[in-house]
Every structure is written in C-alpha cells, then in structure tokens.
Design a protein around this motif. Structure first.
Motif, PDB file in Angstrom:
ATOM      1  N   LYS A 265      49.830  49.250  45.515  1.00  0.00           N
ATOM      2  CA  LYS A 265      50.233  47.942  45.129  1.00  0.00           C
ATOM      3  C   LYS A 265      49.476  46.740  46.006  1.00  0.00           C
ATOM      4  CE  LYS A 265      54.724  48.637  43.265  1.00  0.00           C
ATOM      5  NZ  LYS A 265      56.164  48.476  43.267  1.00  0.00           N
ATOM      6  N   PRO A 266      49.247  47.023  47.464  1.00  0.00           N
ATOM      7  CA  PRO A 266      48.403  45.870  47.910  1.00  0.00           C
ATOM      8  C   PRO A 266      47.101  45.763  47.594  1.00  0.00           C
ATOM      9  CG  PRO A 266      49.898  47.210  49.521  1.00  0.00           C
ATOM     10  CD  PRO A 266      49.784  47.915  48.053  1.00  0.00           C
ATOM     11  N   ILE A 267      46.438  47.100  47.168  1.00  0.00           N
ATOM     12  CA  ILE A 267      45.261  47.117  46.899  1.00  0.00           C
ATOM     13  C   ILE A 267      44.894  46.180  45.258  1.00  0.00           C
ATOM     14  CG2 ILE A 267      43.377  48.578  45.746  1.00  0.00           C
ATOM     15  CD1 ILE A 267      44.387  50.782  47.797  1.00  0.00           C
ATOM     16  N   ILE A 268      45.970  46.604  44.141  1.00  0.00           N
ATOM     17  CA  ILE A 268      46.024  45.855  43.428  1.00  0.00           C
ATOM     18  C   ILE A 268      46.095  44.554  43.206  1.00  0.00           C
ATOM     19  CG2 ILE A 268      47.274  45.990  40.997  1.00  0.00           C
ATOM     20  CD1 ILE A 268      47.910  48.733  41.246  1.00  0.00           C
ATOM     21  N   LEU A 269      47.038  43.990  44.256  1.00  0.00           N
ATOM     22  CA  LEU A 269      47.396  42.484  44.507  1.00  0.00           C
ATOM     23  C   LEU A 269      45.976  41.944  45.064  1.00  0.00           C
ATOM     24  CD1 LEU A 269      49.195  40.273  45.058  1.00  0.00           C
ATOM     25  CD2 LEU A 269      49.618  40.934  47.043  1.00  0.00           C
ATOM     26  N   PHE A 270      45.198  42.438  45.924  1.00  0.00           N
ATOM     27  CA  PHE A 270      43.773  42.183  46.254  1.00  0.00           C
ATOM     28  C   PHE A 270      43.178  41.936  45.059  1.00  0.00           C
ATOM     29  CE2 PHE A 270      39.477  42.928  47.665  1.00  0.00           C
ATOM     30  CZ  PHE A 270      39.326  41.660  48.337  1.00  0.00           C
ATOM     31  N   ILE A 271      42.998  42.911  44.215  1.00  0.00           N
ATOM     32  CA  ILE A 271      42.060  42.896  43.159  1.00  0.00           C
ATOM     33  C   ILE A 271      42.452  41.790  42.162  1.00  0.00           C
ATOM     34  CG2 ILE A 271      41.418  44.057  40.969  1.00  0.00           C
ATOM     35  CD1 ILE A 271      41.575  46.691  42.583  1.00  0.00           C
ATOM     36  N   LEU A 272      43.806  41.665  41.963  1.00  0.00           N
ATOM     37  CA  LEU A 272      44.007  40.423  41.031  1.00  0.00           C
ATOM     38  C   LEU A 272      43.946  38.839  41.770  1.00  0.00           C
ATOM     39  CD1 LEU A 272      47.645  41.781  40.242  1.00  0.00           C
ATOM     40  CD2 LEU A 272      45.867  41.393  38.580  1.00  0.00           C
ATOM     41  N   ILE A 273      44.163  38.848  43.012  1.00  0.00           N
ATOM     42  CA  ILE A 273      43.704  37.551  43.551  1.00  0.00           C
ATOM     43  C   ILE A 273      42.264  37.172  43.325  1.00  0.00           C
ATOM     44  CG2 ILE A 273      43.573  36.394  45.606  1.00  0.00           C
ATOM     45  CD1 ILE A 273      46.144  37.665  46.673  1.00  0.00           C
ATOM     46  N   ALA A 274      41.220  38.388  43.569  1.00  0.00           N
ATOM     47  CA  ALA A 274      39.909  38.181  43.326  1.00  0.00           C
ATOM     48  C   ALA A 274      39.770  37.994  41.832  1.00  0.00           C
ATOM     49  CB  ALA A 274      39.149  39.395  43.674  1.00  0.00           C
ATOM     50  N   ILE A 275      40.226  38.548  40.852  1.00  0.00           N
ATOM     51  CA  ILE A 275      40.063  38.291  39.457  1.00  0.00           C
ATOM     52  C   ILE A 275      40.502  36.877  39.080  1.00  0.00           C
ATOM     53  CG2 ILE A 275      41.025  38.733  37.205  1.00  0.00           C
ATOM     54  CD1 ILE A 275      41.165  41.886  38.010  1.00  0.00           C
ATOM     55  N   ALA A 276      41.490  36.272  39.546  1.00  0.00           N
ATOM     56  CA  ALA A 276      42.209  34.907  39.440  1.00  0.00           C
ATOM     57  C   ALA A 276      40.954  33.906  39.991  1.00  0.00           C
ATOM     58  CB  ALA A 276      43.392  34.778  40.178  1.00  0.00           C
TER      59      ALA A 276
END
Length: 265
Positions: free
Chosen positions: A111-122
């Motif tokens: 989940k922390p990895i996915i959160l980081f990816i989502l922030i980068a995408i946004a």
C-alpha cells in the motif's frame, strides 16, 4: 425472491447502494475506479457477509455497467482489435496469476508503494496540462503490441491480487505509454475491463459467491451511471475526462493514505 430480499435487510440500504452504484458507474465510465465506491459501500452495507460474496455481487453489477459503457464508446471510437486482443489476453493471464499469488503476499506491505505511485500520477497529470488532450504518439504496430502486452501483464497482475483503481491505471498507461487521448484511453480500458470482469465473475459464479437480487438492482443503476458517464465523456471530451481522472486519483490517495496511517480508526 425480491420480496424476501427486502424483508431480510432494510430497504434503505438497498436504496443507498443503488444510488452509490449509479455514481460508481458514472465515474467508471469516464476514467475507471468505480470499485472505489461500490466495494466499500457493499462492505459497509453488509458487514457480516462473506467477502467473496460481496466481490461476486460487485462484479455482476460492474460487468453490466462496463458493457454498456464499452458499447457506447465502440460507436464513436475506432479500435485496433489486434491491439485490444493482445492487451486483453495478457491481462487475463496475469490477472489469473495475481489471484493465485494473492494468498502468498501481504498486500498491506504494498500500500505505501501504491500511495507513492498515486501521488506521482496526480502531480504528473496536474502539471502536464496537455496530457491526454491530443494523440501524442504514432507508434508502429509492433511497438504498440509489445507495450500494450506489457501494460496488460503489469496492470492485469495488480487487478488479480489487489484491484482498486485498475481502470484508472489502464487509462493513464494508455495515455502515457501508447500516446492515446483520454477519451480513446477510456474506451480501450472499458473493453479490457469487460474481459477481466468476465474471467473473475466466472470464478465467483462457480463458487456461488453472489447475491443475485441485490446484484441485479445494483447492475441496473450501474448501467444507468455508465450510460450517462460515457455519453458525457464523448460529448465533453478530453478536458472533462482529465478533471474526473484527477478527482478519482485524489480519492484513491486519500483512501490508501487513510488505510496506511489510520488503520484502526
């Protein structure tokens, strides 16, 4: 059967689930991510029901709505059916593999990895104003097939073992990697999502993990939301889809952030 359904549970619950299924369908038709609304709604509405049964019920509703959106997009968007087949085939295989591996992986660690990816995408989508506004690449067919297959393998695997936001990841991948416009990317994502939903639903139905009457109610509302969402996306174009995409990604960031930093709340 329907009367028994409403005597077992509060009819208000079904009304709320229907409304949320409509909203989920609308969002899903535009950029994907409807499961971020529909699945939590089912979990809250039926806290004592088996998870697999709720997932199966969700898949029936989601497949019905996605099929409607795919139909509307297909009338306006020209598809490369060979590319669609390659992406769908790779996604089907990797999704099945992901579902088999899920029991061996602690998804909370990811989940922390996915959160980081989502922030980068946004951030990337927000600051790159022209992202998805026009078709940016004209890749040779061979490269399209290779890149599309890789997209199917990676995101399909994610869909199999975790899932939330898969449609949105497909949309962004099609825009950034294949150079599609947002509307074109959404159209392709709907077709691929139909394939993955069918494969998953085959398993759930064989196991008897679904509530048919509730699924039909939610399917009808999800279809209505998908129909309106796909029509608006086609009419209003890429800027509208980009805004909804940013909203959905932001919601996903809050969702994962809450699960990571306030798991017991």
């Amino acid at each position: 059967m329907l009367s028994e359904l409403f005597t077992d549970y509060n009819s208000t619950t079904y009304f709320i689930l229907g409304v949320l299924a409509f909203i989920a369908g609308f969002i899903d038709a535009v950029v994907g991510g409807g499961g971020l609304i529909q699945i939590p709604a089912l979990l809250i509405g039926f806290p004592n029901a088996p998870i697999a049964t709720l997932f199966g019920t969700n898949k029936i509703a989601a497949l019905a709505g996605t099929a409607v959106a795919a139909f509307h997009y297909a009338k306006k968007i020209v598809f490369d059916f060979l590319l669609l087949f390659v992406i769908s085939f790779c996604c089907f295989i990797s999704s099945f593999t992901g579902a088999r591996i899920v029991s061996m992986i602690n998804v909370n660690v990811l989940k922390p990895i996915i959160l980081f990816i989502l922030i980068a995408i946004a951030l990337y989508t927000f600051f790159k104003k022209d992202l998805g506004s026009i078709k940016t690449k004209e890749l040779p067919l061979t490269k399209q097939l290779i890149y599309g297959g890789l997209i199917g393998l990676v995101i399909g695997f994610y869909d199999g073992f975790f899932g939330p936001g898969t449609g949105s990841f497909f949309v962004l991948a099609f825009v950034v990697v294949l150079g599609f416009e947002f509307v074109q990317a959404s159209a392709y994502a709907k077709i691929v999502n139909c394939v993955t939903n069918i494969s998953a639903l085959f398993v759930f139905i064989r196991q008897g993990n679904y509530m048919l009457e509730l699924a039909l109610i939610m399917a009808a509302m999800n279809m209505a939301g998908n129909m309106i969402g796909s029509k608006l996306a086609l009419r209003k174009g890429n800027d509208f889809v980009r805004i909804i995409f940013l909203v959905v990604v932001t919601l996903m960031i809050f969702k994962y952030g809450w699960e990571i930093f306030a798991p017991g709340a």
